[in-house]
Scaffold this motif. Structure first.
Motif: not given
Length: 144
Positions: A10-18
């Motif tokens: 989840f953290a990987f995808h949230m970082h990419r979206i941010k």
């Protein structure tokens, strides 16, 4: 860590979206010549509808008070906010947007919506609504 494992985090995808939202928004802010940095935006948005103490801003943005004090001082230097001592409690400072601060915040709000629309353009509206509903549930469930 293998690529497959990263794709499940989840953290990987949230970082990419941010990063995607910030990249698009920063480009728009620079082109509009708005005197604001990304970390200042939550403070401006928090003040848009009401004057607040620095502690209330810290609580609402979930940032520490010293970080808020630095941000508020920078915004004051740019004539976007005014800091006044609370008339009832001299220990508190009340912060409110100036007319210029309201104008800039309104432009940023519009620009942020455009940036998010651009980032989410490949996603159907129903999926976007579901995504935000799940994010809110996660966010609400992780508060202390």
């Amino acid at each position: 860590m293998e690529d497959k494992e990263l794709q499940r985090l989840f953290a990987f995808h949230m970082h990419r979206i941010k990063c995607a939202v910030f990249r698009v928004l920063n480009k728009k802010l620079v082109s509009m010549r708005l005197p604001v940095q990304m970390e200042q935006i939550p403070v401006l948005f928090t003040l848009f509808n009401s004057d607040l103490s620095q502690q209330e801003i810290a609580n609402r943005t979930e940032r520490d008070k010293s970080s808020i004090q630095r941000t508020v001082r920078l915004l004051e230097e740019k004539n976007l906010v005014v800091i006044q001592q609370d008339q009832f409690d001299k220990r508190k400072n009340i912060v409110h947007l100036t007319a210029e601060g309201k104008c800039v915040t309104g432009k940023i709000r519009k620009t942020l919506i455009e940036a998010e629309d651009e980032v989410f353009s490949a996603v159907e509206e129903k999926d976007r609504e579901d995504f935000f509903r799940v994010l809110k549930r996660i966010s609400d469930g992780t508060k202390e």
